[in-house]
Design a protein around this motif. Structure first.
Motif, PDB file in Angstrom:
ATOM      1  N   ILE A  27       0.951  -1.018   0.058  1.00  0.00           N
ATOM      2  CA  ILE A  27       0.200   0.021   0.012  1.00  0.00           C
ATOM      3  C   ILE A  27       1.030   1.255   0.007  1.00  0.00           C
ATOM      4  O   ILE A  27       1.546   1.557   0.916  1.00  0.00           O
ATOM      5  N   ASP A  45       0.930   4.970   0.667  1.00  0.00           N
ATOM      6  CA  ASP A  45       0.170   5.865   1.451  1.00  0.00           C
ATOM      7  C   ASP A  45       0.150   7.130   0.790  1.00  0.00           C
ATOM      8  O   ASP A  45      -0.711   7.993   1.152  1.00  0.00           O
ATOM      9  N   ASP A  46       1.120   7.293  -0.116  1.00  0.00           N
ATOM     10  CA  ASP A  46       1.111   8.760  -0.940  1.00  0.00           C
ATOM     11  C   ASP A  46       0.555   8.731  -2.181  1.00  0.00           C
ATOM     12  O   ASP A  46       0.179   9.836  -2.725  1.00  0.00           O
ATOM     13  N   GLU A  55      -1.802   6.189  -3.094  1.00  0.00           N
ATOM     14  CA  GLU A  55      -2.850   5.243  -3.119  1.00  0.00           C
ATOM     15  C   GLU A  55      -2.828   4.087  -4.182  1.00  0.00           C
ATOM     16  O   GLU A  55      -3.735   3.394  -4.379  1.00  0.00           O
ATOM     17  N   ARG A  88      -2.169   0.223  -4.870  1.00  0.00           N
ATOM     18  CA  ARG A  88      -2.279  -1.056  -4.010  1.00  0.00           C
ATOM     19  C   ARG A  88      -1.786  -2.316  -4.983  1.00  0.00           C
ATOM     20  O   ARG A  88      -1.990  -2.052  -6.086  1.00  0.00           O
ATOM     21  N   THR A 125       1.213  -7.039   5.268  1.00  0.00           N
ATOM     22  CA  THR A 125       1.030  -5.797   4.473  1.00  0.00           C
ATOM     23  C   THR A 125       2.107  -4.981   4.871  1.00  0.00           C
ATOM     24  O   THR A 125       2.600  -4.661   5.982  1.00  0.00           O
ATOM     25  N   GLU A 179       3.382  -1.136   4.171  1.00  0.00           N
ATOM     26  CA  GLU A 179       2.592   0.259   3.847  1.00  0.00           C
ATOM     27  C   GLU A 179       3.598   1.126   4.125  1.00  0.00           C
ATOM     28  O   GLU A 179       4.286   1.426   5.111  1.00  0.00           O
ATOM     29  N   GLN A 188       5.839   0.447   7.091  1.00  0.00           N
ATOM     30  CA  GLN A 188       5.144  -0.273   8.162  1.00  0.00           C
ATOM     31  C   GLN A 188       4.937  -1.572   7.722  1.00  0.00           C
ATOM     32  O   GLN A 188       4.249  -1.589   6.753  1.00  0.00           O
TER      33      GLN A 188
END
Length: 263
Positions: free
Chosen positions: A199, A201-202, A204, A206, A219, A221, A241
């Motif tokens: 993922i 996070d900056d 989007e 996936r 996962t 991220e 993470q």
């Protein structure tokens, strides 16, 4: 001149426009690389790079000779002839080895000259030649319009490999996003990898790599650049993470699977 073989799915005008856009990215990235190299101390070239068995001098020699090899493919696209990327694999390896030990000023001049030659060869291609099919040293074939991106990837990945202060966090976002998508797609469904959901996070973005019954337990991220750093083997997962079954791990780098070489 003979007519070059063309990819029937490639529109020449669109291919030329795409190549032009990507050549601008190459010019910007090469400028950053040249700045990094110019700031090195002369003795730094003999020190190890981030690539096993290669000094920084090896990396720079490879970058210069890669530009020369892509000139061969550009010239082949323009003239309609099948010009090999390298004379042979042995010649490729020897060129890198022969160039690795040169002084800093010689390496820097070679990088500049090979970049100018690449840009000049690209400038000679008419629109229709960007749809011509060329052959990579691996045997893979593709339209000439993909050559600027291949050069961009060489410059960006190996700039990090110099281990001279340029990191995945410095990658241009368009490069990082496109390469993330490409490498994640390549690893999707790989039966030799446990499934990991990725993922960004900056942006989007996936993706899921590997396979597992019932879906991924892991996962990872973080920023798309950090994800690409791990996917491309340029980091061990720094900046990510990692969760296992929804629980964040204190240091998830050890939980991430070993990935196959980028190749």
């Amino acid at each position: 001149m003979t007519d070059p073989a063309t990819d029937p799915a490639t529109d020449p005008a669109a291919a030329a426009a795409l190549a032009d856009e990507r050549l601008r990215l190459v010019a910007t990235s090469t400028g950053h690389l040249l700045h990094t190299v110019a700031e090195l101390k002369p003795e730094a070239l003999a020190e190890p790079s981030a690539l096993p068995g290669w000094t920084r001098g090896h990396v720079l020699a490879h970058l210069a000779r890669n530009a020369d090899s892509l000139v061969n493919l550009l010239n082949g696209a323009r003239t309609g002839t099948d010009i090999p990327q390298y004379a042979s694999e042995q010649a490729r390896d020897q060129g890198i080895e022969d160039g690795a030990g040169r002084p800093l000023d010689v390496q820097l001049d070679d990088l500049r000259d090979s970049d100018r030659n690449f840009a000049a060869a690209a400038a000679l291609l008419p629109d229709e030649a960007w749809a011509a099919v060329v052959r990579h040293r691996s045997g893979a074939t593709f339209p000439a319009s993909e050559l600027p991106w291949k050069r961009l990837a060489e410059v960006e990945y190996h700039h990090v490999d110099l281990d001279a202060g340029y990191t995945p966090a410095h990658w241009p976002e368009p490069f990082a996003v496109a390469e993330f998508r490409k490498l994640a797609a390549r690893l999707a469904g790989n039966a030799e990898l446990p499934a990991v959901e990725l993922i960004a996070d900056d942006t989007e973005d996936r993706a899921v790599i590997g396979t597992a019954p019932g879906g991924p337990a892991l996962t990872a991220e973080g920023p798309v650049r950090a994800l690409l750093g791990w996917l491309s083997g340029r980091s061990d997962g720094d900046g990510l993470q990692v969760h296992r079954d929804g629980v964040q791990l204190t240091d998830g780098r050890g939980a991430l699977p070993r990935l196959p070489p980028l190749g």
